[in-house]
Design a protein around this motif. Sequence first.
Motif, PDB file in Angstrom:
ATOM      1  N   GLY A  19       0.937  -1.054   0.360  1.00  0.00           N
ATOM      2  CA  GLY A  19       0.256   0.622   0.047  1.00  0.00           C
ATOM      3  C   GLY A  19       0.983   1.043  -0.359  1.00  0.00           C
ATOM      4  N   ALA A  20       2.576   1.243   0.943  1.00  0.00           N
ATOM      5  CA  ALA A  20       2.785   2.732   1.383  1.00  0.00           C
ATOM      6  C   ALA A  20       3.647   3.164  -0.736  1.00  0.00           C
ATOM      7  N   THR A  21       4.064   1.838  -1.360  1.00  0.00           N
ATOM      8  CA  THR A  21       4.520   1.849  -2.726  1.00  0.00           C
ATOM      9  C   THR A  21       3.602   2.547  -3.587  1.00  0.00           C
ATOM     10  N   GLY A  22       2.774   1.645  -3.211  1.00  0.00           N
ATOM     11  CA  GLY A  22       0.935   1.991  -4.430  1.00  0.00           C
ATOM     12  C   GLY A  22       0.334   3.460  -4.279  1.00  0.00           C
ATOM     13  N   ASN A  23       0.726   3.635  -3.341  1.00  0.00           N
ATOM     14  CA  ASN A  23       0.659   5.110  -2.694  1.00  0.00           C
ATOM     15  C   ASN A  23       1.952   5.946  -3.487  1.00  0.00           C
ATOM     16  N   ALA A  24       2.672   6.245  -3.165  1.00  0.00           N
ATOM     17  CA  ALA A  24       3.576   6.554  -3.534  1.00  0.00           C
ATOM     18  C   ALA A  24       3.509   6.600  -5.021  1.00  0.00           C
ATOM     19  N   LEU A  25       3.889   5.452  -5.724  1.00  0.00           N
ATOM     20  CA  LEU A  25       3.187   5.722  -7.283  1.00  0.00           C
ATOM     21  C   LEU A  25       2.491   6.469  -8.208  1.00  0.00           C
ATOM     22  N   VAL A  26       1.229   6.398  -7.260  1.00  0.00           N
ATOM     23  CA  VAL A  26       0.193   7.189  -7.471  1.00  0.00           C
ATOM     24  C   VAL A  26       0.203   8.637  -7.780  1.00  0.00           C
ATOM     25  N   GLY A  37      -0.487  13.652   0.775  1.00  0.00           N
ATOM     26  CA  GLY A  37      -0.741  13.051   0.021  1.00  0.00           C
ATOM     27  C   GLY A  37       0.142  12.017  -0.064  1.00  0.00           C
ATOM     28  N   TRP A  38       1.491  11.819   0.522  1.00  0.00           N
ATOM     29  CA  TRP A  38       2.515  11.047   0.800  1.00  0.00           C
ATOM     30  C   TRP A  38       2.335  10.534   1.746  1.00  0.00           C
ATOM     31  N   VAL A  39       2.450  10.824   2.971  1.00  0.00           N
ATOM     32  CA  VAL A  39       2.486  10.464   4.610  1.00  0.00           C
ATOM     33  C   VAL A  39       0.690   9.847   4.540  1.00  0.00           C
ATOM     34  N   ALA A  61       9.326   4.265   3.848  1.00  0.00           N
ATOM     35  CA  ALA A  61       8.212   5.221   3.222  1.00  0.00           C
ATOM     36  C   ALA A  61       8.401   6.861   2.864  1.00  0.00           C
ATOM     37  N   VAL A  62       9.708   7.436   4.151  1.00  0.00           N
ATOM     38  CA  VAL A  62      10.738   7.625   3.637  1.00  0.00           C
ATOM     39  C   VAL A  62      11.677   7.672   2.939  1.00  0.00           C
ATOM     40  N   VAL A  63      11.779   6.311   2.235  1.00  0.00           N
ATOM     41  CA  VAL A  63      13.094   5.965   0.858  1.00  0.00           C
ATOM     42  C   VAL A  63      12.063   6.459   0.314  1.00  0.00           C
ATOM     43  N   LEU A  64      11.101   6.017   0.252  1.00  0.00           N
ATOM     44  CA  LEU A  64       9.799   6.596  -1.299  1.00  0.00           C
ATOM     45  C   LEU A  64      10.027   7.969  -1.345  1.00  0.00           C
ATOM     46  N   LEU A  65       9.587   9.094  -0.452  1.00  0.00           N
ATOM     47  CA  LEU A  65       9.384  10.058  -1.048  1.00  0.00           C
ATOM     48  C   LEU A  65      10.707  10.470  -1.228  1.00  0.00           C
TER      49      LEU A  65
END
Length: 323
Positions: A19-26, A37-39, A61-65
Amino acid sequence: MGGTMRSGALVSTRAALAGATGNALVMGVAEVSTPLGWVLLPGLLGVSTRPRVAALISAWAVVLLTASVVVPVVPGHRADPWALGASVVSLAAVPLLAWARRRREARAIARVPAPRDVAVFAVPAGPGHAALGVCRSPGEVAAAVPLRRGGLRVLVGVAHGATLARPEHARALESAFRREAPRRGRALPQIADTLDQLVRDIAPGGYLAATLVEVSPDGRVTLLRRGGPDAVVDAGPQIRPAGVPDGGPMGLAGVATSGTQVPAGTRRVAVTPALDDAHSRPSEAALRSPRAVDAVVALTGRRGGGRRSGPALVLDLPPERPA
């Protein structure tokens, strides 16, 4: 179950990370750069799982952002210090919130004094209360999961078969129940189906004889038997069997059944394999013990002494409940 009884996480580790990965992509594709939106989604997912997993989700999530800022293939998270700081602080708080939720749930299940050969846990059950006794007898499977607004779900059963009755497999069944029980939209028959499939995967030659119990926040009690013991109910003049239909053990060709509701006015409900065992069947005095925790201790004892046998569940409810 050990010295403590753990409650289940609402979200699995894989689902939360996905879910965290998909949210970052979206967020990246949609060019959403606000910290919210990212958190927001990673935070909600983290709070809904175990503290250690929440820390993992926050770190991911920190890595993704950070990647969205350092490698801006598509517009990502804002790079200004205020936005980055707000996101990092928010994600750092997620494991603390998950820990606080876990502590709140853990306080709902309290181990109470009992003989050394039985662990007794007291749990709120709607407007009443429950006691669950665990003896770690061979194949014993037992788990209690407090629900939101004061509800409760309990698994009481015995695993049969040399493979399925091994301690690690009995624990796997308990963990699966804890995982499924708190999920919204999961009724008792669906939880039983999940356990049924797990039994077939672990030990095709074994089976789980269990009874699932649900207490709603307003005190309604629903029972589902899958090869497990029938309940006995105390509605005043006499203690009698509840007469819950048996859908057959999990792991064998069972019959699909729905839950059976205990009649209004029932003051005590007891569920234990000892009720069906002629050699250790409890007396009416044991079933009428003043407190639920005392009844559980009495129900796990064997006539003439010997090793205690469990599990045993006793629900004490106010006599006036919704029909």
